[in-house]
Design an enzyme around this catalytic site. Structure first.
Site, PDB file in Angstrom:
ATOM      1  N   GLY A  45       0.845  -1.189   0.000  1.00 55.93           N
ATOM      2  CA  GLY A  45       0.000   0.000   0.000  1.00 55.93           C
ATOM      3  C   GLY A  45       0.877   1.234   0.000  1.00 55.93           C
ATOM      4  O   GLY A  45       1.995   1.206   0.529  1.00 55.93           O
ATOM      5  N   GLN A  50       3.381   9.876   0.904  1.00 61.90           N
ATOM      6  CA  GLN A  50       4.623   9.108   1.082  1.00 61.90           C
ATOM      7  C   GLN A  50       5.614   9.286  -0.062  1.00 61.90           C
ATOM      8  O   GLN A  50       6.760   8.852   0.038  1.00 61.90           O
ATOM      9  CB  GLN A  50       4.306   7.614   1.240  1.00 61.90           C
ATOM     10  CG  GLN A  50       3.550   7.298   2.513  1.00 61.90           C
ATOM     11  CD  GLN A  50       3.357   5.817   2.646  1.00 61.90           C
ATOM     12  OE1 GLN A  50       2.432   5.243   2.086  1.00 61.90           O
ATOM     13  NE2 GLN A  50       4.243   5.161   3.392  1.00 61.90           N
ATOM     14  N   CYS A  92       5.283   0.318   7.965  1.00 59.30           N
ATOM     15  CA  CYS A  92       5.010   1.412   7.035  1.00 59.30           C
ATOM     16  C   CYS A  92       6.289   1.725   6.272  1.00 59.30           C
ATOM     17  O   CYS A  92       7.365   1.767   6.865  1.00 59.30           O
ATOM     18  CB  CYS A  92       4.551   2.637   7.828  1.00 59.30           C
ATOM     19  SG  CYS A  92       4.248   4.090   6.801  1.00 59.30           S
ATOM     20  N   LEU A  93       6.162   1.934   4.960  1.00 56.12           N
ATOM     21  CA  LEU A  93       7.348   2.238   4.146  1.00 56.12           C
ATOM     22  C   LEU A  93       8.033   3.521   4.616  1.00 56.12           C
ATOM     23  O   LEU A  93       9.233   3.691   4.403  1.00 56.12           O
ATOM     24  CB  LEU A  93       6.951   2.389   2.674  1.00 56.12           C
ATOM     25  CG  LEU A  93       6.436   1.130   1.973  1.00 56.12           C
ATOM     26  CD1 LEU A  93       5.977   1.459   0.566  1.00 56.12           C
ATOM     27  CD2 LEU A  93       7.498   0.030   1.957  1.00 56.12           C
ATOM     28  N   HIS A 134      -4.975   1.989   7.160  1.00 63.58           N
ATOM     29  CA  HIS A 134      -3.612   2.540   7.197  1.00 63.58           C
ATOM     30  C   HIS A 134      -3.437   3.639   6.141  1.00 63.58           C
ATOM     31  O   HIS A 134      -2.921   4.717   6.444  1.00 63.58           O
ATOM     32  CB  HIS A 134      -2.613   1.392   6.971  1.00 63.58           C
ATOM     33  CG  HIS A 134      -1.175   1.780   7.034  1.00 63.58           C
ATOM     34  ND1 HIS A 134      -0.327   1.346   8.041  1.00 63.58           N
ATOM     35  CD2 HIS A 134      -0.415   2.555   6.218  1.00 63.58           C
ATOM     36  CE1 HIS A 134       0.889   1.865   7.824  1.00 63.58           C
ATOM     37  NE2 HIS A 134       0.864   2.588   6.724  1.00 63.58           N
ATOM     38  N   GLU A 135      -3.897   3.366   4.919  1.00 59.09           N
ATOM     39  CA  GLU A 135      -3.696   4.329   3.824  1.00 59.09           C
ATOM     40  C   GLU A 135      -4.601   5.558   3.989  1.00 59.09           C
ATOM     41  O   GLU A 135      -4.192   6.679   3.706  1.00 59.09           O
ATOM     42  CB  GLU A 135      -3.914   3.672   2.459  1.00 59.09           C
ATOM     43  CG  GLU A 135      -2.992   2.486   2.153  1.00 59.09           C
ATOM     44  CD  GLU A 135      -1.520   2.739   2.424  1.00 59.09           C
ATOM     45  OE1 GLU A 135      -1.071   3.891   2.326  1.00 59.09           O
ATOM     46  OE2 GLU A 135      -0.811   1.770   2.764  1.00 59.09           O
ATOM     47  N   HIS A 138      -3.072   7.864   6.386  1.00 62.62           N
ATOM     48  CA  HIS A 138      -1.999   8.667   5.762  1.00 62.62           C
ATOM     49  C   HIS A 138      -2.566   9.948   5.152  1.00 62.62           C
ATOM     50  O   HIS A 138      -1.959  11.008   5.256  1.00 62.62           O
ATOM     51  CB  HIS A 138      -1.319   7.879   4.638  1.00 62.62           C
ATOM     52  CG  HIS A 138      -0.111   7.088   5.076  1.00 62.62           C
ATOM     53  ND1 HIS A 138       0.975   7.658   5.699  1.00 62.62           N
ATOM     54  CD2 HIS A 138       0.181   5.764   4.946  1.00 62.62           C
ATOM     55  CE1 HIS A 138       1.886   6.713   5.949  1.00 62.62           C
ATOM     56  NE2 HIS A 138       1.430   5.560   5.507  1.00 62.62           N
TER      57      HIS A 138
HETATM   58 ZN   LIG Z   1       2.276   3.720   5.748  1.00 58.89          ZN
END
Ligand SMILES: [Zn+2]
Length: 169
Positions: A45, A50, A92-93, A134-135, A138
């Protein structure tokens, strides 16, 4: 085009992203770039903040290229239903190397637009429900560490400050 992933500490990750109003070629290019960037970073995701773009768009593929149908584009997503509870590890990236247990709803319905502006609803369970939450977080300037204890969150922030000082973040 593959964008570098913005890491925790960049203010773009902590401010609400802007609503998308034009569904043009530029948006379609951004969607393609976001999938490429997500796969390159080995994620399932990715939200536009990000990659440093404060717009309400996220891409999800919990199968990581296994099933073409699993590729989801969420433009201006909103969570409209949440049911049940699941506990599981989340990462998370934008916070590489860290993982924490996070309690989330087990079944979630998201209402969003696709890259052409058409509205749709999609219900996901387990990992997909977690990805939707989660997204969408963000896009509201919220990271998963806001769902863990203050103690654990401070520990992570302290480690990141150390890494940043050493030039490793
Ligand atoms: Zn994330």
């Amino acid at each position: 085009m593959i964008y570098p992933i913005v890491k925790f500490g960049d203010p773009v990750l902590e401010k609400p992203a802007e609503t998308i109003t034009s569904f043009d070629d530029e948006l379609k290019k951004l969607v393609e770039d976001m999938f490429q960037s997500m796969y390159a970073a080995k994620g399932v995701g990715l939200a536009a903040p990000q990659i440093g773009i404060s717009k309400r768009i996220a891409v999800v593929d919990i199968t990581f290229k296994e099933e073409p149908d699993a590729k989801l584009v969420l433009v201006n997503p909103e969570i409209i239903r949440k049911e049940g509870r699941q506990r599981g590890t989340e990462g998370c990236l934008s916070l590489p190397e860290f993982r924490e247990e996070v309690t989330r709803a087990q079944r979630v319905t998201v209402r969003a637009q696709d890259a052409n502006g058409n509205f749709f609803e999609h219900t996901g369970e387990d990992l997909l429900a977690r990805a939707f939450l989660h997204e969408t977080d963000h896009l509201n300037g919220k990271l998963y560490i806001s769902h863990i204890s203050a103690l654990k969150r401070d520990l992570i922030k302290r480690k990141i400050r150390k890494l940043a000082k050493a030039g490793e973040w």
